[in-house]
Write an enzyme that holds these catalytic residues in place. Structure first.
Site, PDB file in Angstrom:
ATOM      1  N   HIS A 133      40.001  14.172   4.176  1.00  0.00           N
ATOM      2  CA  HIS A 133      38.582  13.859   4.352  1.00  0.00           C
ATOM      3  C   HIS A 133      38.296  12.441   3.853  1.00  0.00           C
ATOM      4  O   HIS A 133      38.343  12.174   2.659  1.00  0.00           O
ATOM      5  CB  HIS A 133      37.791  14.879   3.523  1.00  0.00           C
ATOM      6  CG  HIS A 133      36.309  14.787   3.691  1.00  0.00           C
ATOM      7  ND1 HIS A 133      35.675  15.046   4.887  1.00  0.00           N
ATOM      8  CD2 HIS A 133      35.327  14.480   2.803  1.00  0.00           C
ATOM      9  CE1 HIS A 133      34.367  14.915   4.718  1.00  0.00           C
ATOM     10  NE2 HIS A 133      34.129  14.573   3.462  1.00  0.00           N
ATOM     11  N   SER A 146      30.771  12.367   6.720  1.00  0.00           N
ATOM     12  CA  SER A 146      30.480  13.566   5.944  1.00  0.00           C
ATOM     13  C   SER A 146      28.972  13.872   5.916  1.00  0.00           C
ATOM     14  O   SER A 146      28.353  13.941   6.962  1.00  0.00           O
ATOM     15  CB  SER A 146      31.070  13.377   4.550  1.00  0.00           C
ATOM     16  OG  SER A 146      31.442  14.614   4.037  1.00  0.00           O
TER      17      SER A 146
HETATM   18  C1  GCU Z   1      30.736  18.498   0.402  1.00  0.00           C
HETATM   19  C2  GCU Z   1      29.907  19.318   1.358  1.00  0.00           C
HETATM   20  C3  GCU Z   1      30.054  18.831   2.790  1.00  0.00           C
HETATM   21  C4  GCU Z   1      29.797  17.339   2.868  1.00  0.00           C
HETATM   22  C5  GCU Z   1      30.681  16.622   1.876  1.00  0.00           C
HETATM   23  C6  GCU Z   1      30.439  15.122   1.782  1.00  0.00           C
HETATM   24  O1  GCU Z   1      32.085  18.736   0.617  1.00  0.00           O
HETATM   25  O2  GCU Z   1      30.284  20.645   1.228  1.00  0.00           O
HETATM   26  O3  GCU Z   1      29.149  19.502   3.628  1.00  0.00           O
HETATM   27  O4  GCU Z   1      29.995  16.872   4.165  1.00  0.00           O
HETATM   28  O5  GCU Z   1      30.444  17.150   0.584  1.00  0.00           O
HETATM   29  O6  GCU Z   1      29.375  14.631   2.109  1.00  0.00           O
HETATM   30  O7  GCU Z   1      31.346  14.441   1.295  1.00  0.00           O
END
Ligand code: GCU
Length: 422
Positions: A404, A263
């Site tokens: 995710h 992420s």
């Molecule tokens: C949020 C953000 C993402 C990121 C994520 C994370 O969802 O919008 O861009 O990748 O956090 O780091 O878990």
């Protein structure tokens, strides 16, 4: 009275802005507007890149500069590790399979000092181990069930469900992220794991007074200038400093360090891989917007949304591209191309539309042109592979089922990928 009116106006604007953002999020393929991507092998002056020499001497530095100036920001100065303190080592970790080492890297400038804690597990089966280097989200103690791991004393985002209260972790926080870190599998496969809490380098909040950035401020400066680093570049800088240490550690094969991140930390791993060619392999797990996903393809999170929710991640110049992606002279496939010729793995998840799986795949696909120019196989598949069907050339890609996250399945592919090259 005036103040009340202003407050009212502000909240109306704010609410309508938030509303507009929500309304604008596209998560249906049929609604993706048309977009045009810059060709990675066309120079900014219009010329074509036809040789490895022109790629490495001209095009690569020009693309890197654009990303530095317009997206992530430049590192304003040089700062080396001033001290290394080893807290403890053990030859009997993980049921006798591994060595454990905990140490701190100290950075000093004037009266400022920063401590970055490093946790290492290395396979006993190896004299000099190839390693995965990865930041974690909430402290080294959260990664594995081992009471010997030091609890972080850094600021951590509150989360009472894992014992993080008043921005400090507690005993209850131990091993709370262990589902993301299959340490035993990694060790048994012959790899080490080197992990660091990213907040040691810069706490993840829109406040530039408490991380590494302030070490470089001129008088009266309170945040980085428009072309200077945001937190992603600061975290990437931290990975390079860990690499400085790993190059000196005799138990690590520093020519075989795979930098990995999930992420926001996947965005960080990619930028670290682009700026520091000592990383022999780069792995992006669901890095999404500002990571592997294309920016000009409007799907899921966009430049405007990310700059609004996380104003500290990118450099100030990146704000110019809010709802204005077509003005960007680069897109993220060009970031991925900066990793060439080194192996690169991009991973998505079916349930993670926010990160735009297809945009991540396309980015890897279009980066392949550079690998091919260098005589390597880029991504072996021209069409998006089926869910849970990884493909591995010098670029690897998978989209797995589920949400995710960083899972055992993801790690199993990364280990396979590392086995192929290390
Ligand atoms: C949020 C953000 C993402 C990121 C994520 C994370 O969802 O919008 O861009 O990748 O956090 O780091 O878990």
């Amino acid at each position: 009275m005036k103040a009340i009116l202003f407050a009212l106006l502000f909240s109306v604007l704010f609410v309508s802005e938030t509303f507009a953002q929500k309304r604008n999020v596209i998560d249906d393929e049929a609604n993706v507007p048309e977009y045009k991507l810059p060709d990675v092998l066309t120079r900014f002056n219009g010329g074509k890149v036809k040789s490895a020499k022109v790629w490495f001497n001209k095009q690569r530095p020009e693309i890197l500069k654009k990303f530095t100036d317009e997206v992530y920001g430049k590192v304003p100065g040089k700062l080396d590790i001033s001290d290394v303190k080893v807290w403890e080592t053990s030859d009997d970790a993980i049921n006798g399979l591994a060595k454990r080492k905990q140490l701190s890297l100290f950075f000093k400038k004037g009266d400022r000092s920063l401590e970055v804690n490093v946790l290492m597990y290395l396979p006993k089966s190896q004299q000099k181990a190839p390693v995965f280097l990865a930041y974690n989200f909430s402290g080294n103690h959260a990664v594995y069930n081992d009471p010997n791991i030091r609890l972080t004393e850094s600021w951590v985002n509150n989360d009472p469900s894992v014992g993080i209260i008043n921005n400090q972790v507690t005993e209850q926080s131990r091993a709370t992220a262990s589902n993301r870190w299959p340490v035993e599998e990694i060790i048994k496969a012959g790899y080490g794991l080197v992990t660091v809490y990213y907040g040691d380098v810069d706490p993840d909040k829109n406040d530039f007074s408490d991380g590494i950035e302030q070490f470089f401020y001129q008088e009266n400066q309170t945040r980085p200038k428009y072309d200077e680093w945001g937190s992603i570049a600061a975290w990437s800088w931290g990975l390079s400093r860990v690499m400085d240490y790993l190059e000196k550690d005799e138990q690590v094969d520093s020519k075989k360090v795979a930098v990995l991140g999930h992420s926001r930390l996947g965005k960080t791993a990619l930028w670290a891989g682009a700026t520091d060619q000592r990383f022999a392999m780069v792995i992006s797990n669901e890095s999404g917007c500002g990571g592997a996903a294309l920016s000009k393809r409007i799907f899921g999170e966009t430049v405007q949304i990310i700059n609004t929710s996380f104003p500290h991640w990118f450099c100030g110049n990146f704000l110019k591209y809010n709802n204005n992606e077509e003005e960007l002279q680069v897109d993220q496939h060009m970031l991925l191309a900066l990793i060439a010729p080194r192996p690169l793995y991009v991973a998505s998840a079916e349930g993670d539309k926010w990160a735009d799986p297809r945009g991540e795949f396309l980015s890897a696909k279009y980066a392949s042109a550079v690998y091919e120019l260098l005589g390597l196989e880029g991504l072996p598949s021209k069409v998006m592979p089926e869910v849970n069907h990884p493909v591995m050339g010098t670029i690897g890609y998978h989209i797995r089922s589920g949400k995710h996250d960083l899972t055992l399945y993801d790690w199993q592919q990364y280990i396979k990928f590392a086995d192929k090259f290390f």
